[in-house]
Design an enzyme around this catalytic site. Structure first.
Site, PDB file in Angstrom:
ATOM      1  N   GLY A 327       0.848  -1.195   0.000  1.00 14.19           N
ATOM      2  CA  GLY A 327       0.000   0.000   0.000  1.00 14.19           C
ATOM      3  C   GLY A 327       0.877   1.236   0.000  1.00 14.19           C
ATOM      4  N   ARG A 328       1.362   1.609   1.204  1.00 10.04           N
ATOM      5  CA  ARG A 328       2.105   2.864   1.343  1.00 10.04           C
ATOM      6  C   ARG A 328       3.367   2.905   0.479  1.00 10.04           C
ATOM      7  NH1 ARG A 328       2.687   3.373   7.263  1.00 10.04           N
ATOM      8  NH2 ARG A 328       1.161   1.711   7.197  1.00 10.04           N
ATOM      9  N   ARG A 369      -1.857  10.934  11.247  1.00 13.22           N
ATOM     10  CA  ARG A 369      -0.854   9.933  11.657  1.00 13.22           C
ATOM     11  C   ARG A 369       0.035  10.371  12.810  1.00 13.22           C
ATOM     12  NH1 ARG A 369       2.771   8.024   8.959  1.00 13.22           N
ATOM     13  NH2 ARG A 369       2.676   5.877   9.671  1.00 13.22           N
ATOM     14  N   TYR A 373      -0.289   7.729  15.707  1.00 12.50           N
ATOM     15  CA  TYR A 373       0.827   6.783  15.826  1.00 12.50           C
ATOM     16  C   TYR A 373       2.129   7.439  16.269  1.00 12.50           C
ATOM     17  CZ  TYR A 373      -2.256   4.632  12.283  1.00 12.50           C
ATOM     18  OH  TYR A 373      -3.333   4.158  11.577  1.00 12.50           O
ATOM     19  N   CYS A 400      -7.999  22.680  17.592  1.00 13.98           N
ATOM     20  CA  CYS A 400      -8.053  22.952  19.025  1.00 13.98           C
ATOM     21  C   CYS A 400      -7.586  21.753  19.831  1.00 13.98           C
ATOM     22  CB  CYS A 400      -9.473  23.326  19.419  1.00 13.98           C
ATOM     23  SG  CYS A 400     -10.060  24.738  18.502  1.00 13.98           S
ATOM     24  N   TYR A 430      -2.389   7.090   3.692  1.00 10.35           N
ATOM     25  CA  TYR A 430      -3.024   7.221   5.009  1.00 10.35           C
ATOM     26  C   TYR A 430      -3.172   8.672   5.469  1.00 10.35           C
ATOM     27  CZ  TYR A 430      -2.086   2.258   4.820  1.00 10.35           C
ATOM     28  OH  TYR A 430      -2.036   0.949   4.402  1.00 10.35           O
TER      29      TYR A 430
HETATM   30  C1  LIG Z   1      -3.011  -2.252   5.569  1.00 12.81           C
HETATM   31  C2  LIG Z   1      -2.858  -3.529   4.850  1.00 12.81           C
HETATM   32  C3  LIG Z   1      -1.997  -3.616   3.761  1.00 12.81           C
HETATM   33  C4  LIG Z   1      -1.122  -2.466   3.306  1.00 12.81           C
HETATM   34  O1  LIG Z   1      -0.228  -2.057   4.295  1.00 12.81           O
HETATM   35  P1  LIG Z   1       0.921  -1.008   3.896  1.00 12.81           P
HETATM   36  O2  LIG Z   1       1.679  -0.788   5.155  1.00 12.81           O
HETATM   37  O3  LIG Z   1       0.248   0.213   3.411  1.00 12.81           O
HETATM   38  O4  LIG Z   1       1.718  -1.656   2.805  1.00 12.81           O
HETATM   39  C5  LIG Z   1      -1.944  -4.803   3.073  1.00 12.81           C
HETATM   40  N1  LIG Z   1      -2.692  -5.865   3.446  1.00 12.81           N
HETATM   41  C6  LIG Z   1      -3.535  -5.816   4.504  1.00 12.81           C
HETATM   42  C7  LIG Z   1      -4.327  -7.005   4.856  1.00 12.81           C
HETATM   43  C8  LIG Z   1      -3.633  -4.659   5.249  1.00 12.81           C
HETATM   44  O5  LIG Z   1      -4.440  -4.624   6.294  1.00 12.81           O
END
Ligand SMILES: *Cc1c(COP(=O)(O)O)cnc(C)c1O
Length: 489
Positions: A327-328, A369, A373, A400, A430
């Site tokens: 993803g990221r 984030r 986190y 605020c 994100y």
């Molecule tokens: C969040 C998630 C991802 C992607 O995570 P990244 O850190 O953005 O690569 C992939 N698979 C599952 C099942 C997730 O929950």
């Protein structure tokens, strides 16, 4: 000025003006440069122009960079795993960043798409993704979500529990369908940055435990595999795991793969059940700050393929077809957020130390984030070059909340002030997807910039958007003029 004693150890002190304005390629999109006039540009378009045309805060996405990262995963993993299992399916984890354009980019670069809710599924479909290329995740899918997935014909439903497995079988059975199912297991491997830890038991909401019961009962994972393999309403595809995020080394993925491959060998030997697919999840790390050291997908792919080859050879099994879910690592680095500076102030922290606060026109509503986190980011003066000395600064938002931090610690030129543009890199993932209207702030626009120029893909919210769900508004006379333009900075 010099290094501040308040600065964290990882934060480099810019020794020179050029250091302070350096675009570090590990954190920034490939198309970002500093132009001859000192203004940061994306594919030659200055951030000053982007701010003028689209307002701030603004999420800027380098479309070419997104596409290149998507391609890099597909190419690297297919090359490394071609011999072992005939290649890899790369599912883009759309929860990290999803718009119809982003879905299209992923699709056009040959990626499949992971979704985690009915909403993400609907948006991926609107983005033109072939349902057969979509996976549906989630630990608590509603009947409506399961129905929709079956109805449109998603390629895989990743089932998270025995309870859900029964429900999916039931709903598929009602329409005489076979639900394509992957089972999400918890292998007891948790990877984070450079290390991973292995535990026998899991205490988390996701997945089916692989641990056997106290009295030797079958693990929930084994029970689920048996059920899935036998059920007439389920097409059992394979196993899935996701061991964490911000993973920099292949070893954590390797440990999880070994655990699952061993399980796959066991169920083949004991029950004759064949597992066709193995999904190793996402979590590939990126650089939010210079302290992060991500690996190129090629390095992860090659190391992982070698580890897995050794395991399947030892176990004497065929390697299932592998899939991954970055993803990221695809959506994070292509993005940066552009903010306009408003108020600045210097606060005396103790007798010897002060900290400069630089407030910008967004904050926790466009990037939660840091609050959620304790995530670290960096910020850079983007609209000009300054000769002023570097001062330890905290970039904060306009909400605020005292915890409304954009960049906890960074060195910024001493003269940064009202009207300057700050850019925070690695914010593609994100942020937009987690944004809120806290304090009734309109959510930012997203502009995609490619070699052929900028294009607005998500418009900024207006005041009308903020009121759009006010059912009572129809009964209230509009006594004061309302503006619909929140686009300015
Ligand atoms: C969040 C998630 C991802 C992607 O995570 P990244 O850190 O953005 O690569 C992939 N698979 C599952 C099942 C997730 O929950």
């Amino acid at each position: 000025m010099a290094r501040s004693a308040l600065a964290p150890a990882w934060l480099p002190y810019p020794e020179s003006v050029s250091d302070a304005h350096h675009i570090d390629p590990v954190m920034w999109a490939d198309g970002v440069e500093r132009g001859g006039d000192g203004v940061v540009t994306v594919h030659g378009v200055s951030v000053a122009k982007l701010a003028e045309d689209y307002g701030t805060p603004l999420l800027v996405l380098d479309e070419d960079d997104f596409r290149a990262r998507a391609r890099a995963f597909r190419t690297a993993f297919n090359a490394a795993f071609d011999q072992l299992c005939g290649g890899v399916d790369v599912y883009y984890a759309s929860k990290s960043l999803l718009t119809v354009d982003v879905a299209r980019w992923a699709r056009e670069e040959g990626l499949r798409v992971d979704t985690a809710s009915g909403g993400e599924l609907a948006l991926a479909l609107r983005g033109g993704v072939d349902p057969a290329d979509i996976g549906l995740h989630g630990n608590n899918k509603s009947d409506a979500e399961i129905h929709r997935a079956l109805e449109v014909g998603v390629g895989r439903i990743v089932v998270d529990s025995l309870d859900e497995l029964n429900r999916v079988a039931e709903l598929a059975g009602e329409t005489g369908q076979q639900a394509p199912v992957m089972l999400r297991l918890t292998p007891g491997v948790h990877a984070h940055t450079h290390d991973y830890i292995a535990t026998a038991h899991e205490d988390q909401k996701f997945g089916l435990s692989m641990a056997t019961g106290r009295n030797g009962e079958d693990s929930p994972a084994l029970e689920a595999v048996r059920f899935a393999a036998e059920s007439a309403s389920i097409e059992f595809l394979g196993l899935h795991c996701h061991i964490g995020s911000q993973i920099f080394e292949a070893a954590g993925f390797g440990a999880a793969a070994e655990k699952l491959l061993t399980f796959i060998a066991e169920i083949r030997n004991d029950a004759g059940i064949v597992v066709k697919e193995l999904d190793l999840g996402g979590g590939h790390g990126i650089a939010y700050t210079p302290a992060d050291t991500p690996r190129h997908p090629e390095e992860i792919a090659e190391t992982l393929a070698a580890l897995m080859r050794a395991v399947v050879d030892r176990l004497g099994i065929d390697c299932p077809r592998v899939s991954i879910e970055p993803g990221r690592a695809i959506s994070g680095p292509p993005g940066f957020t552009l903010y306009t500076v408003g108020v600045t102030k210097t606060v005396q922290v103790d007798d010897d130390h002060s900290r400069r606060y630089v407030a910008v026109d967004g904050g926790m509503s466009d990037n939660p984030r840091p609050v959620l986190y304790d995530a670290d980011y960096t910020a850079m003066l983007a609209s000009r070059v300054s000769e002023a000395s570097a001062t330890l600064s905290r970039v904060v938002g306009k909400h605020c909340e005292s915890g409304d931090i954009v960049v906890r610690d960074g060195y910024l030129p001493d003269d940064v002030g009202r009207g300057d543009l700050l850019a925070v890199p690695a914010t593609g993932a994100y942020t937009h997807v987690m944004s809120s209207n806290y304090n009734m702030l309109p959510r930012p626009a997203i502009v995609a910039v490619s070699h052929s120029g900028p294009r607005l893909i998500i418009r900024r919210e207006s005041e009308a958007d903020l009121f759009a769900r006010e059912v009572g508004l129809a009964d209230v006379p509009a006594s004061t003029p309302t503006t619909t333009d929140n686009g300015g900075s």
